[in-house]
Scaffold this active site. Structure first.
Site, PDB file in Angstrom:
ATOM      1  N   SER A  88      -3.272  -9.695   8.640  1.00 40.03           N
ATOM      2  CA  SER A  88      -3.239  -8.076   8.322  1.00 40.03           C
ATOM      3  C   SER A  88      -2.642  -8.063   9.577  1.00 40.03           C
ATOM      4  O   SER A  88      -2.738  -8.406  10.746  1.00 40.03           O
ATOM      5  CB  SER A  88      -4.114  -7.206   7.847  1.00 40.03           C
ATOM      6  OG  SER A  88      -3.741  -5.806   9.174  1.00 40.03           O
ATOM      7  N   ASP A 121      -6.144   3.646  13.536  1.00 37.68           N
ATOM      8  CA  ASP A 121      -4.946   4.181  12.927  1.00 37.68           C
ATOM      9  C   ASP A 121      -4.592   5.605  12.378  1.00 37.68           C
ATOM     10  O   ASP A 121      -3.989   6.348  12.928  1.00 37.68           O
ATOM     11  CB  ASP A 121      -4.371   3.605  12.307  1.00 37.68           C
ATOM     12  CG  ASP A 121      -3.581   1.650  13.466  1.00 37.68           C
ATOM     13  OD1 ASP A 121      -2.851   2.390  15.154  1.00 37.68           O
ATOM     14  OD2 ASP A 121      -2.666   0.795  13.013  1.00 37.68           O
ATOM     15  N   ARG A 147       1.934   4.999  17.202  1.00 30.75           N
ATOM     16  CA  ARG A 147       1.267   5.588  16.057  1.00 30.75           C
ATOM     17  C   ARG A 147       1.191   7.361  16.986  1.00 30.75           C
ATOM     18  O   ARG A 147       2.094   8.441  15.483  1.00 30.75           O
ATOM     19  CB  ARG A 147      -0.400   5.536  15.783  1.00 30.75           C
ATOM     20  CG  ARG A 147      -0.772   3.931  15.204  1.00 30.75           C
ATOM     21  CD  ARG A 147       0.534   4.126  13.984  1.00 30.75           C
ATOM     22  NE  ARG A 147       0.012   2.886  13.383  1.00 30.75           N
ATOM     23  CZ  ARG A 147       0.443   2.152  13.581  1.00 30.75           C
ATOM     24  NH1 ARG A 147       1.430   0.894  13.563  1.00 30.75           N
ATOM     25  NH2 ARG A 147       0.400   0.665  12.072  1.00 30.75           N
ATOM     26  N   ASP A 204       0.531  -1.131  -0.424  1.00 31.01           N
ATOM     27  CA  ASP A 204       0.429  -0.388  -0.219  1.00 31.01           C
ATOM     28  C   ASP A 204       0.711   1.081   0.104  1.00 31.01           C
ATOM     29  O   ASP A 204       0.510   2.272  -0.395  1.00 31.01           O
ATOM     30  CB  ASP A 204      -0.821   0.234   1.218  1.00 31.01           C
ATOM     31  CG  ASP A 204      -1.892  -1.089   1.032  1.00 31.01           C
ATOM     32  OD1 ASP A 204      -2.687  -1.191   0.033  1.00 31.01           O
ATOM     33  OD2 ASP A 204      -3.084  -0.935   2.039  1.00 31.01           O
TER      34      ASP A 204
END
Ligand code: ARG
Length: 424
Positions: free
Chosen positions: A174, A123, A94, A14
């Protein structure tokens, strides 16, 4: 001159596609930023790949020390555990990434930062809120939230533009990982009835394959922060890595959680967090010995608040600052050593000691040396029970509608004779 954007770059499909897509859609020059928070990945390979795909500059930052000092240890001191299960690995990383994106954008004269989050997760919230809090002048773009491509379309786009699609058999899940833990979602895990298959677990052994002998470890804390392992001083990063290894080997740290995302979705996620699970347990055990009952109670409520703040992307809020000042203060005497037994998928605290321990043997003991004044118990109990006795006499003993039938409990067990209890 084209505007510059700092893209949080993982090296995966991605964000690789995003390098090209941002150039095409926004006409910006892309600088990639790859942040090492203890993930298992080849950072140099990611850097080289970014440049090959058209980034004008590719930066890698080793943020492990910062991550431990400013994010993981404060979360540990707070005992932050989202919904009683998730030690918040991704959620803690994050805001650090947002901070480093902002720092890099200001240093490089960029107008924009970008990240690879989709529109369904937490996120994106953590990145966006973090960046907006620290540098409101910066724009945020999230290609994967904007482009609306399916996985197949993303692969087709990549192939068309000669962006390498990983040929290695991709994990069906994932995955996100950092020092504090690894998460896995998607694939078969989306069926909450199905037990996570063995291939989900990569950090921890199955308990039935764990060693047949337990391992005992001793964790030394200084003001709520682990500083030694088995008597040896260790920096935070090494200590966490070592703990992940040791506890993982014994099959400890697996979590299977139906969690409530901020965006309203319930999702099934699995985590592996061997170090986090054991350190949280050990830290709580030391607090049990060094904090008073009321401090422990209050801190438990605060832990829930702080976990929510972290999970919900509000790391940079004033409330988090305020609560963290309280947490720091609460940790002043949380110093000492905890002994933990690791065995067949579980960890158990089996010993603790502290120079500031509130545990007082001469009060607790039933043996000789007892200093507890048992005669004081009589007066204490009289006052303690006074309101209960008063209310029972005046209201409860005579009350036929009392659902608990206190009146019956007070009845002597003699046959035939009626008692006059409660009718004084
Ligand atoms: N559900 C966890 C959280 O919200 C883990 C998220 C993992 N992130 C990811 N991009 N795979 O913190």
């Amino acid at each position: 001159m084209a505007e510059k954007v700092i893209l949080a770059y993982s090296g995966g499909l991605d964000t690789s596609v995003a390098i090209r897509w941002i150039k095409e859609k926004y006409g910006m020059d892309v600088i990639t930023l790859t942040i090492d928070v203890g993930n298992s990945k080849d950072f140099e390979a990611a850097r080289v790949k970014a440049l090959k795909l058209g980034a004008i500059k590719a930066i890698v930052i080793d943020a492990k020390d910062m991550f431990v000092k400013y994010f993981i240890w404060p979360a540990l001191q707070a005992n932050a555990l989202y919904e009683g299960q998730y030690p918040l690995a991704t959620a803690l990383s994050r805001p650090l990434m947002a901070k480093l994106l902002v720092d890099t954008a200001l240093a490089e004269g960029a107008t924009t930062v970008a990240h690879g989050c989709t529109g369904k997760g937490n996120d994106q919230v953590r990145f966006d809120v973090g960046v907006h809090a620290l540098a409101p002048q910066l724009k945020v773009i999230a290609p994967a939230r904007e482009w609306g491509m399916t996985r197949e379309e993303t692969i087709a786009y990549a192939t068309k533009h000669h962006i390498p699609v990983p040929i290695t058999k991709k994990s069906p899940y994932s995955i996100d990982d950092c020092l504090w833990g690894k998460s896995a979602e998607c694939g078969i895990l989306e069926d909450p009835w199905v037990e996570p298959p063995d291939d989900v677990w990569t950090w921890t052994k199955n308990a039935d394959q764990a060693p047949d002998k337990p391992t005992y470890i001793e964790i030394g804390f200084e003001k709520g922060i682990p500083v030694t392992l088995n008597g040896k001083e260790m920096d935070g990063v090494s200590l966490i890595q070592k703990m992940n290894e040791l506890a993982g080997l014994h099959g400890i740290g697996r979590i299977d959680h139906i969690e409530n995302r901020l965006v309203g979705i319930k999702s099934r996620e699995t985590y592996e967090a061997p170090a986090a699970v054991v350190l949280l347990q050990a830290h709580k055990a030391l607090e049990a010995m060094t904090l008073a009952k009321d401090q422990l109670r209050f801190k438990e409520k605060t832990a829930i608040e702080i976990a929510d703040i972290i999970y919900n992307g509000l790391w940079f809020s004033a409330l988090n600052r305020d609560l963290s000042a309280y947490i720091q203060s609460s940790q002043r005497f949380v110093t000492g050593t905890v002994r933990v037994k690791l065995f067949k998928g579980s960890s158990m605290v089996v010993g603790r000691e502290s120079p500031k321990s509130l545990y007082n043997l001469s009060l607790a003991t039933y043996d000789k040396g007892d200093k507890f004044d048992a005669s004081a118990a009589v007066g204490f109990i009289h006052l303690w029970g006074l309101p209960v006795a008063t209310q029972a006499q005046i209201q409860l003993l005579g009350d036929k509608e009392d659902p608990m039938r206190l009146i019956d409990a007070a009845k002597p067990v003699t046959k035939g004779k009626k008692t006059k209890n409660g009718k004084k």
